[in-house]
Design a protein around this motif. Structure first.
Motif, PDB file in Angstrom:
ATOM      1  N   ASN A   1      48.287  24.899  42.417  1.00 65.74           N
ATOM      2  CA  ASN A   1      47.184  25.181  41.500  1.00 65.74           C
ATOM      3  C   ASN A   1      46.029  24.219  41.748  1.00 65.74           C
ATOM      4  OD1 ASN A   1      47.802  22.717  40.007  1.00 65.74           O
ATOM      5  ND2 ASN A   1      49.610  23.825  39.283  1.00 65.74           N
ATOM      6  N   ILE A   2      45.001  24.272  40.915  1.00 67.27           N
ATOM      7  CA  ILE A   2      43.800  23.433  41.144  1.00 67.27           C
ATOM      8  C   ILE A   2      44.086  21.941  41.012  1.00 67.27           C
ATOM      9  CG2 ILE A   2      42.054  25.159  40.526  1.00 67.27           C
ATOM     10  CD1 ILE A   2      41.987  23.426  37.773  1.00 67.27           C
ATOM     11  N   GLY A   3      45.257  21.595  40.475  1.00 67.51           N
ATOM     12  CA  GLY A   3      45.599  20.172  40.329  1.00 67.51           C
ATOM     13  C   GLY A   3      46.200  19.577  41.594  1.00 67.51           C
ATOM     14  N   ILE A   4      46.236  20.341  42.680  1.00 68.98           N
ATOM     15  CA  ILE A   4      46.915  19.875  43.893  1.00 68.98           C
ATOM     16  C   ILE A   4      46.268  18.577  44.419  1.00 68.98           C
ATOM     17  CG2 ILE A   4      45.561  21.283  45.549  1.00 68.98           C
ATOM     18  CD1 ILE A   4      48.400  21.803  46.922  1.00 68.98           C
TER      19      ILE A   4
ATOM     20  N   ARG B   1      40.864  17.231  38.032  1.00 71.21           N
ATOM     21  CA  ARG B   1      41.545  18.535  38.124  1.00 71.21           C
ATOM     22  C   ARG B   1      42.940  18.491  37.528  1.00 71.21           C
ATOM     23  NH1 ARG B   1      42.664  19.364  43.128  1.00 71.21           N
ATOM     24  NH2 ARG B   1      41.742  17.558  44.114  1.00 71.21           N
ATOM     25  N   LEU B   2      43.575  17.332  37.716  1.00 71.13           N
ATOM     26  CA  LEU B   2      44.937  17.206  37.196  1.00 71.13           C
ATOM     27  C   LEU B   2      44.949  17.271  35.665  1.00 71.13           C
ATOM     28  CD1 LEU B   2      47.744  16.881  38.318  1.00 71.13           C
ATOM     29  CD2 LEU B   2      47.499  14.409  38.106  1.00 71.13           C
TER      30      LEU B   2
ATOM     31  N   PHE C   1      44.764  29.733  37.641  1.00 69.62           N
ATOM     32  CA  PHE C   1      44.068  29.215  36.446  1.00 69.62           C
ATOM     33  C   PHE C   1      42.695  28.687  36.852  1.00 69.62           C
ATOM     34  CE2 PHE C   1      43.170  25.247  33.947  1.00 69.62           C
ATOM     35  CZ  PHE C   1      42.723  25.894  32.813  1.00 69.62           C
TER      36      PHE C   1
ATOM     37  N   LEU D   1      36.082  23.719  42.482  1.00 71.15           N
ATOM     38  CA  LEU D   1      36.800  22.552  41.957  1.00 71.15           C
ATOM     39  C   LEU D   1      37.561  21.867  43.086  1.00 71.15           C
ATOM     40  CD1 LEU D   1      38.154  24.307  38.771  1.00 71.15           C
ATOM     41  CD2 LEU D   1      36.639  22.333  38.755  1.00 71.15           C
ATOM     42  N   ILE D   2      37.950  22.650  44.070  1.00 72.52           N
ATOM     43  CA  ILE D   2      38.600  22.124  45.265  1.00 72.52           C
ATOM     44  C   ILE D   2      37.866  22.687  46.481  1.00 72.52           C
ATOM     45  CG2 ILE D   2      40.964  21.502  44.606  1.00 72.52           C
ATOM     46  CD1 ILE D   2      41.768  24.337  44.758  1.00 72.52           C
TER      47      ILE D   2
ATOM     48  N   LEU E   1      49.149  29.521  40.970  1.00 69.60           N
ATOM     49  CA  LEU E   1      48.704  29.685  39.592  1.00 69.60           C
ATOM     50  C   LEU E   1      47.180  29.859  39.585  1.00 69.60           C
ATOM     51  CD1 LEU E   1      49.462  29.553  36.524  1.00 69.60           C
ATOM     52  CD2 LEU E   1      48.862  27.126  36.656  1.00 69.60           C
TER      53      LEU E   1
ATOM     54  N   PRO F   1      39.557  26.998  35.041  1.00 69.18           N
ATOM     55  CA  PRO F   1      39.038  26.491  33.758  1.00 69.18           C
ATOM     56  C   PRO F   1      37.600  26.908  33.484  1.00 69.18           C
ATOM     57  CG  PRO F   1      39.186  24.719  35.384  1.00 69.18           C
ATOM     58  CD  PRO F   1      39.828  25.933  36.003  1.00 69.18           C
TER      59      PRO F   1
ATOM     60  N   SER G   1      54.175  25.305  40.821  1.00 68.50           N
ATOM     61  CA  SER G   1      53.232  26.183  41.488  1.00 68.50           C
ATOM     62  C   SER G   1      52.200  25.357  42.253  1.00 68.50           C
ATOM     63  CB  SER G   1      52.475  27.028  40.449  1.00 68.50           C
ATOM     64  OG  SER G   1      51.688  26.160  39.634  1.00 68.50           O
TER      65      SER G   1
ATOM     66  N   TYR H   1      46.003  22.896  30.606  1.00 71.16           N
ATOM     67  CA  TYR H   1      46.434  24.302  30.648  1.00 71.16           C
ATOM     68  C   TYR H   1      47.889  24.415  30.209  1.00 71.16           C
ATOM     69  CZ  TYR H   1      48.503  28.505  32.614  1.00 71.16           C
ATOM     70  OH  TYR H   1      49.216  29.668  32.762  1.00 71.16           O
ATOM     71  N   TYR H   2      48.738  23.571  30.786  1.00 69.75           N
ATOM     72  CA  TYR H   2      50.169  23.659  30.453  1.00 69.75           C
ATOM     73  C   TYR H   2      50.429  23.324  28.985  1.00 69.75           C
ATOM     74  CZ  TYR H   2      51.556  24.373  35.296  1.00 69.75           C
ATOM     75  OH  TYR H   2      51.731  24.901  36.541  1.00 69.75           O
TER      76      TYR H   2
ATOM     77  N   ILE I   1      55.219  19.797  37.085  1.00 66.51           N
ATOM     78  CA  ILE I   1      53.795  19.591  36.817  1.00 66.51           C
ATOM     79  C   ILE I   1      53.284  18.320  37.488  1.00 66.51           C
ATOM     80  CG2 ILE I   1      52.060  19.170  35.014  1.00 66.51           C
ATOM     81  CD1 ILE I   1      53.816  20.880  33.127  1.00 66.51           C
ATOM     82  N   GLU I   2      53.984  17.241  37.296  1.00 63.72           N
ATOM     83  CA  GLU I   2      53.513  15.921  37.760  1.00 63.72           C
ATOM     84  C   GLU I   2      53.513  15.845  39.290  1.00 63.72           C
ATOM     85  OE1 GLU I   2      51.581  12.958  36.723  1.00 63.72           O
ATOM     86  OE2 GLU I   2      52.563  13.935  35.030  1.00 63.72           O
ATOM     87  N   PRO I   3      52.368  15.558  39.913  1.00 61.16           N
ATOM     88  CA  PRO I   3      52.310  15.551  41.387  1.00 61.16           C
ATOM     89  C   PRO I   3      53.315  14.602  42.042  1.00 61.16           C
ATOM     90  CG  PRO I   3      50.107  15.443  40.478  1.00 61.16           C
ATOM     91  CD  PRO I   3      51.041  15.317  39.320  1.00 61.16           C
TER      92      PRO I   3
ATOM     93  N   VAL J   1      39.906  24.078  27.299  1.00 64.11           N
ATOM     94  CA  VAL J   1      39.120  23.334  28.290  1.00 64.11           C
ATOM     95  C   VAL J   1      37.807  22.865  27.664  1.00 64.11           C
ATOM     96  CG1 VAL J   1      37.838  23.536  30.456  1.00 64.11           C
ATOM     97  CG2 VAL J   1      40.086  24.647  30.211  1.00 64.11           C
TER      98      VAL J   1
ATOM     99  N   ALA K   1      48.161  33.292  35.179  1.00 68.43           N
ATOM    100  CA  ALA K   1      47.837  32.200  34.240  1.00 68.43           C
ATOM    101  C   ALA K   1      47.534  32.687  32.816  1.00 68.43           C
ATOM    102  CB  ALA K   1      46.671  31.362  34.779  1.00 68.43           C
TER     103      ALA K   1
ATOM    104  N   ILE L   1      44.628  20.845  34.600  1.00 64.38           N
ATOM    105  CA  ILE L   1      45.846  21.658  34.736  1.00 64.38           C
ATOM    106  C   ILE L   1      46.881  21.239  33.682  1.00 64.38           C
ATOM    107  CG2 ILE L   1      47.208  20.375  36.489  1.00 64.38           C
ATOM    108  CD1 ILE L   1      46.487  24.084  36.703  1.00 64.38           C
ATOM    109  N   LYS L   2      46.905  19.949  33.361  1.00 60.39           N
ATOM    110  CA  LYS L   2      47.837  19.505  32.302  1.00 60.39           C
ATOM    111  C   LYS L   2      47.411  20.080  30.950  1.00 60.39           C
ATOM    112  CE  LYS L   2      49.736  15.386  34.416  1.00 60.39           C
ATOM    113  NZ  LYS L   2      49.770  13.924  34.480  1.00 60.39           N
TER     114      LYS L   2
END
Lengths: 299, 299
Positions: free
Chosen positions: B123-126, A19-20, B147, B167-168, B145, B149, B121, A26-27, B96-98, A32, B189, A23-24
Motif C-alpha cells: 500500500n502507500i505506506g510501503i 504515508r505510514l 487506499f 504520494l509515492i 490495497l 487518502p 498488503s 486507514y486501518y 501493518i508495521e513495516p 484523513v 479499501a 495508512i495507519k
C-alpha cells in the motif's frame, strides 16, 4: 521610501507526507486530515516573516488540486477529460478558511488558482476535441470558485505557466472571464522566459503581474520598454535552484527592479512555487527575502 | 450481474484459483485469525479442521489471514502455519508495521513458505526496507490495497494503482510488477460509513474492467464501524454476513470477511449467491462454472 513592498509567495511549498501515518489512520478508521501539512507550510511562511501567505498547495500537484474536484475530469496517470467540465463544489475554500484561522491578523492570504489555459494544456482531452472550448469551460468553472473565494482571501493569484509557451488568441478573454467584477485584487503569475510575450501580458485585466525576474533577469529590461498599468510582483529568489541567495544579492536585484519600475514594485516573492525545494532551503530563501525587504525599507 | 469486456486474469496459488469472469470460479473467502492479544494456537488448531471441512462442503476456498501485530508473535505464528496448516493450503499474512513486515518475509523464506504466501498488503505506506525485503523474499501472491487518502471514489482507487496519487514515486501496480510478483489481487479499501464506504464495492467492477485483475475487499469493516447497528444485536450479525454478498454480486472475486469465527455463516451464504450468479451468467453470457464451483458441488 514612501511605499512598502509586501513579501509574498507564488503558491506551493515543500511537503513531506507521512504515508505510514496515513495508512495507519486507514486501518484504525481515523478520517484523513491534511491540516498538519497545511499548518507546516503556513507556519514556515509566517515564521519567515512573509506578509501575504498562501495555503502552500500541499494537497497535490497544482493541476490535480483543481481537476480532482471539477466535474468532467478523471485522474489517471494524467487528468483525463471525459465529460463537460463544470463546477461542482468549492475546491480550495476550506483550506483558505483553515489558513485564515492559523495566521496572525497582520498577515494577508492569497488564494491560488491555476488558470484555464494551463489546465486545458495539461490534461488529456477525451471529450471536447476542441482546446478553446475546453479552456472556456475551465474558465467558467474557475470563475465560480473565485466568486466564492474572494470573500475569504485578500488577493487572488491566477497561475498560468503555459502562457510562457504561447498565449492563444483567446488568452486575454480567458483571463477577463475570471478576473472581471471581483472585489479583491488579482495577480497573474506566468513563469519561464516571458520576454517574447510581455506585450500580451500587459494587456491582461489583472492588478499585478508576477514573473521569474530572478531566473530571467533580462525580462526586467524588456518590461522597461513598455508603459503598462499593472503593478509588479518581483521574483527575487530562484525556485529551481537550491543555492540560497544572500540578502545582499536579493537587495541588489530588488534595487535594480525599482530603478526600472519605481513604486510599481509592490510585491517580492520567490520566482515560482517552492514545492520542489527541500523545506529548509525554501524556508531560508523566504527568510532572506524578508531580511532584504527590511534592509531596503528600514534604512 | 456482470460480464467484463476486459480479459479477466485467473491466478492459482497452491490448489486455489482466484479471479476470472463472474460465475466462473467460486468466491474466495479470507477469514482472519489473531486480531488481538496473544495467539491462541490450541483453539485455532481445533477449529482449523472444521473450517476446512465447511470450505470443502461448499467449494468456496478459504484462506486464513494471519494477523501478525508484534515481532514477538512472528516465530510462533509462522511455526503454526508450517506445522499445522495442510501443505496444499495457501495463507495470507496481514501485517501493518513495516519493521514487522520485513521480519515476517524473512521468516517465511527461511521456512520455505513463500510459494504459499499471499502478502497482505502492499500500500502507500510501503518503505524502502519493505521493498528490499520483498525483493529478497518475494511472495507468490500479493494484495494491493487501493487506499487513496486524497480521493476515496473508485477513480481515486484507480489513481493510486496507476500513479500512487503523487504520494509515492510509482503506481502501486508498477511497484508490485517491478518486484516480480505476477499474481496480484486488488483490495478496494473499504472505508467507514459516511466516508464513501460504498466506493469500495462500486470500485470492484471499475477495477476489473480496467485491469482484469482479481478484486475484492473487506466490506465487513464497514459493518464493524456502523455504530448505529450496535442497537440491533441480532441484525448486526446478519448484516455482517450479508455485506459480503455485495462482493460477488458486483463481480468481485474474494471477500475478507473478518474473524474466522464467522466462517460457518459466511461460506454457505456466499455459496448460495455464487450458484445464483453462475446460473444467470451461464444463461446470459455463456460463462460455465469451473468444475470446483458450488453449483457443481451442491446442486
Amino acid at each position: 521610501m514612501l511605499w512598502e513592498i509586501k513579501t509574498t509567495v507564488i503558491g506551493s511549498y515543500p511537503v513531506d507526507i507521512n504515508r505510514l501515518e496515513l495508512i495507519k489512520d486507514y486501518y484504525s478508521g481515523k478520517e484523513v486530515s491534511w491540516n498538519k501539512y497545511i499548518s507546516n507550510a503556513v507556519n514556515d511562511m509566517v515564521n519567515a516573516g512573509i506578509d501575504i501567505v498562501s495555503d502552500g498547495q500541499t494537497r497535490d500537484p497544482f493541476i490535480n488540486i483543481f481537476t480532482r474536484k471539477l466535474k468532467g475530469c478523471r485522474l489517471r496517470y494524467r487528468t483525463e477529460i471525459i465529460d463537460k467540465v463544470e463546477y461542482l463544489d468549492p475546491i480550495i475554500l476550506d483550506d483558505q478558511k483553515f489558513v485564515k484561522r492559523l495566521i496572525p491578523k497582520k498577515n494577508k492570504l492569497i488564494g491560488i488558482i491555476v488558470g484555464p489555459h494551463t489546465l486545458s494544456e495539461s490534461v488529456i482531452d477525451l471529450y471536447y476535441k476542441d482546446k478553446k472550448e475546453l479552456a472556456f469551460d475551465f474558465a467558467f468553472a474557475l470563475k465560480k470558485e473565485i466568486q466564492i473565494l474572494q470573500n475569504h482571501v485578500d488577493m487572488i493569484s491566477i497561475d498560468e505557466p503555459f502562457f510562457s509557451n504561447s498565449i492563444p488568441e483567446y488568452g486575454k478573454e480567458l483571463i477577463d472571464i475570471i478576473s472581471n467584477n471581483l472585489t479583491c485584487p488579482t495577480r497573474l503569475h506566468v513563469c519561464g522566459d516571458i520576454s517574447n510575450i510581455v506585450h500580451d501580458l500587459i494587456e491582461m485585466s489583472v492588478d499585478i503581474l508576477s514573473h521569474e525576474f530572478k531566473a530571467s533577469p533580462k525580462i526586467l529590461d524588456v518590461f522597461g520598454e513598455y508603459d503598462f498599468s499593472q503593478k509588479i510582483c518581483l521574483g527575487s529568489v530562484r525556485s529551481d535552484n537550491e543555492r540560497v541567495e544572500t540578502v545582499e544579492e536579493i537587495i541588489n536585484h530588488i534595487e535594480k527592479a525599482i530603478s526600472i519600475f519605481g513604486e510599481n514594485v509592490i510585491q517580492i516573492a520567490p520566482d515560482c512555487g517552492q514545492r520542489l525545494l527541500p523545506r529548509n532551503i525554501a524556508f531560508q530563501k523566504l527568510k532572506n527575502l524578508v531580511k532584504a525587504k527590511k534592509e531596503i525599507f528600514c534604512h | 450481474m456482470f460480464s467484463f469486456t476486459k480479459e479477466q486474469k485467473v491466478f492459482k496459488i497452491s490448489d486455489i484459483k482466484i479471479g476470472g469472469q463472474p460465475g466462473k470460479h467460486p468466491t474466495v473467502l479470507f477469514g482472519g485469525l489473531f486480531f488481538k492479544g496473544t495467539p491462541d494456537f490450541i483453539n485455532t488448531e481445533k477449529n482449523l479442521q472444521n473450517i476446512l471441512k465447511i470450505s470443502k462442503k461448499t467449494a468456496n476456498p478459504i484462506i486464513i489471514d494471519f494477523f501478525i501485530r508484534k515481532e514477538e508473535h512472528i516465530n510462533n505464528i509462522i511455526n503454526f502455519i508450517d506445522k499445522k496448516l495442510p501443505k496444499n493450503v495457501p495463507f495470507s499474512v496481514d501485517v501493518i508495521e513495516p519493521s514487522v513486515k520485513v521480519k515476517v518475509l524473512e521468516h517465511l523464506n527461511k521456512k520455505d513458505l513463500l510459494s504459499r504466501t499471499i502478502y497482505n498488503s502492499i500500500n502507500i505506506g510501503i518503505t524502502d526496507k519493505e521493498l528490499n525485503a520483498l525483493k529478497k523474499n518475494t511472495p507468490e501472491m500479493a494484495i494491493i490495497l487501493a487506499f487513496n487518502p486524497k480521493d476515496k471514489s473508485p477513480d481515486g482507487k484507480v489513481e493510486v494503482l496507476e500513479n500512487g496519487a503523487n504520494l509515492i514515486d510509482n503506481g502501486l501496480l508498477d511497484i508490485v510488477k517491478n518486484l516480480g510478483i505476477k499474481k496480484i489481487l486488488v483490495d478496494t479499501a473499504a472505508l467507514a460509513p459516511g466516508d464513501n464506504s460504498g466506493a469500495s464495492i462500486a470500485a470492484i467492477p471499475v477495477i476489473k474492467e480496467e485491469y482484469g485483475l482479481p478484486t475484492g475487499c473487506a466490506i465487513h469493516n464497514v459493518v464493524e464501524k456502523s455504530k448505529w447497528l450496535d442497537n440491533f444485536d441480532y441484525a448486526k450479525r446478519i448484516v455482517d454476513v450479508s455485506s459480503n454478498v455485495s462482493i460477488p454480486l458486483f463481480g468481485g472475486d474474494y471477500a475478507i470477511f473478518g474473524s474466522m469465527k464467522m466462517a460457518e455463516y459466511i461460506l454457505p451464504v456466499i455459496a448460495w449467491y455464487d450458484i445464483l450468479i453462475s446460473e444467470y451468467v451461464e444463461n446470459y453470457f455463456g460463462v460455465s462454472p469451473d468444475y470446483n464451483h458450488p453449483r457443481r458441488k451442491l446442486l
